[in-house]
Design an enzyme around this catalytic site. Structure first.
Site, mmCIF file in Angstrom:
data_model
loop_
_atom_site.group_PDB
_atom_site.id
_atom_site.type_symbol
_atom_site.label_atom_id
_atom_site.label_comp_id
_atom_site.label_asym_id
_atom_site.label_seq_id
_atom_site.Cartn_x
_atom_site.Cartn_y
_atom_site.Cartn_z
ATOM 1 C CG HIS A 168 -3.496 -5.324 -8.053
ATOM 2 N ND1 HIS A 168 -4.521 -5.888 -7.327
ATOM 3 C CD2 HIS A 168 -3.217 -4.143 -7.450
ATOM 4 C CE1 HIS A 168 -4.838 -5.077 -6.323
ATOM 5 N NE2 HIS A 168 -4.075 -4.020 -6.374
ATOM 6 C CG HIS A 209 -2.098 -0.950 1.015
ATOM 7 N ND1 HIS A 209 -2.840 -1.432 2.068
ATOM 8 C CD2 HIS A 209 -2.637 -1.507 -0.099
ATOM 9 C CE1 HIS A 209 -3.774 -2.235 1.622
ATOM 10 N NE2 HIS A 209 -3.671 -2.306 0.306
#
Length: 419
Positions: free
Chosen positions: A390, A255
């Site tokens: 992703h 993140h």
């Protein structure tokens, strides 16, 4: 804001590397088509098959719709119908026709009737990309998703998203999450382009100011994930469930990389819109990248980025997840474009070499989604291969400018004949 042409030989400028990224994207897309179910898109197993009990999930349906829309925008045949299927599912069985908003699964068959910000951010992102792709029903879906965000999730006083509610919106969870606000930031960048409304860029900056320039900066640029409703950190959250797929204990280097990239997209979007843009966006992005490389990469005797760290920056969950490495390479490419600094070329190549050697599955298709601490394929946290989003974005982002957002950028490139 300036972007820099590297003085050294960069993979970002190499035609063969650009072709490699495009070819890998086609391989990923072909694998993901099998996820189609009557009520949306489901989770594929390791061999790219739908299990007998597969059901449509809103997260996958939204992510697939967004991803397939970007494929269609580029002029790739065979994806228009899949975008339309996703839009129809999000307007139909995945939506709560009684109270509004979206369930996690079709007709809430998983028993969960709550509404959470994370899913609704992805619905908005999917709708915005489908609008750019000019697909039927997309504008209605976009209008609906914006209305739900405005009515329930966005908190003007906090400058951030509320987390979740009961089905009828009657009870709010006493929790604030960095993860849901991160994906709201991503969605807001796209909404700003599709709606031509800069309030979404203002909202995105307010989120970033709180989560990154406030809390993460005070934590050595390692992102604090969990908060109470007053935005006080919950450092022991999920201590007994450290490998949770969405709310793990401690900090999550992946993140940190994802936020670094989003800060650069926000900076570029605000400059493009002629808005006052703080200089700390790029410096915070650099520090996020630096500190998460330092504490996340090659820290336990093997290469790769660990999933989570504790508050002393020691590895807790040492598995390597594919999405983490996708975000790391994407962040390196964004910082390379923004700064021209050769260190990011080093990291960009290093992350892609690792992913090529360990994650890309040329026999079974797609990517292994998870490796164990010894870098062997595993399925402890994320079984199967449900995620196109992703890896697909990881092969697109190095080929695009930092602004506008991805679907809009692809549409402009297609119109100009540059891609």
């Amino acid at each position: 804001m300036d972007t820099f042409q590297p003085a050294f030989s960069s993979w970002l400028n190499a035609p063969a590397h650009q072709q490699w990224l495009a070819t890998e994207g086609l391989r990923l897309l072909a694998f993901a088509k099998a996820s189609k179910l009557p009520e949306g898109f489901g989770n594929l197993d390791e061999k790219g098959r739908l299990p007998a009990d597969a059901q449509a999930h809103t997260m996958n349906t939204a992510r697939m719709t967004h991803s397939f829309a970007m494929a269609h925008i580029q002029g790739l045949p065979g994806f228009a119908e899949l975008v339309d299927h996703g839009v129809a599912a999000l307007r139909g069985p995945l939506r709560d026709a009684l109270h509004g908003g979206w369930f996690a699964t079709a007709e809430h068959r998983d028993g969960n009737t709550g509404k959470n910000a994370y899913l609704h951010a992805f619905v908005a992102l999917a709708a915005s990309s489908a609008v750019v792709a000019q697909r039927p029903g997309a504008q209605a879906l976009l209008d609906d998703s914006i209305d739900i965000i405005d009515t329930y999730f966005w908190c003007e006083e906090e400058g951030a998203m509320r987390e979740s509610f009961r089905r009828d919106w009657s009870e709010e969870e006493a929790y604030r999450g960095a993860n849901s606000n991160m994906h709201a930031t991503e969605a807001f960048l796209a909404l700003a382009d599709v709606t031509d409304d800069n309030r979404w860029l203002s909202r995105a900056q307010r989120i970033v100011e709180r989560v990154i320039h406030g809390h993460a900066a005070a934590n050595d640029y390692l992102v604090i994930e969990h908060f109470d409703r007053a935005w006080q950190p919950l450092r022991d959250y999920n201590h007994d469930n450290p490998a949770d797929g969405f709310r793990p204990y401690g900090t999550t280097p992946g993140h940190g990389f994802e936020w670094a990239r989003l800060l650069l997209h926000l900076e570029a979007s605000r400059v493009r819109a002629g808005m006052l843009t703080p200089g700390w966006l790029v410096t915070d992005a650099q520090k996020l990248f630096e500190h998460n490389c330092l504490h996340g990469w090659d820290v336990d005797g093997a290469p790769g980025i660990v999933y989570t760290l504790d508050w002393d920056n020691k590895a807790v969950v040492r598995h390597r997840l594919h999405w983490t490495h996708c975000e790391a390479s994407a962040a390196a490419s964004a910082l390379l474009k923004r700064t021209g600094d050769e260190q990011y070329e080093h990291w960009y190549r290093l992350f892609w070499e690792f992913s090529d050697s360990h994650f890309i599955d040329r026999e079974g298709g797609s990517w292994h989604h998870e490796l164990d601490p010894l870098n062997r394929p595993s399925a402890d946290i994320w079984p199967g291969k449900p995620d196109l989003y992703h890896a697909w974005q990881a092969v697109l982002i190095p080929r695009l400018a930092l602004a506008p957002s991805m679907a809009t950028a692809l549409a402009q490139l297609s119109q100009s004949g540059s891609m």
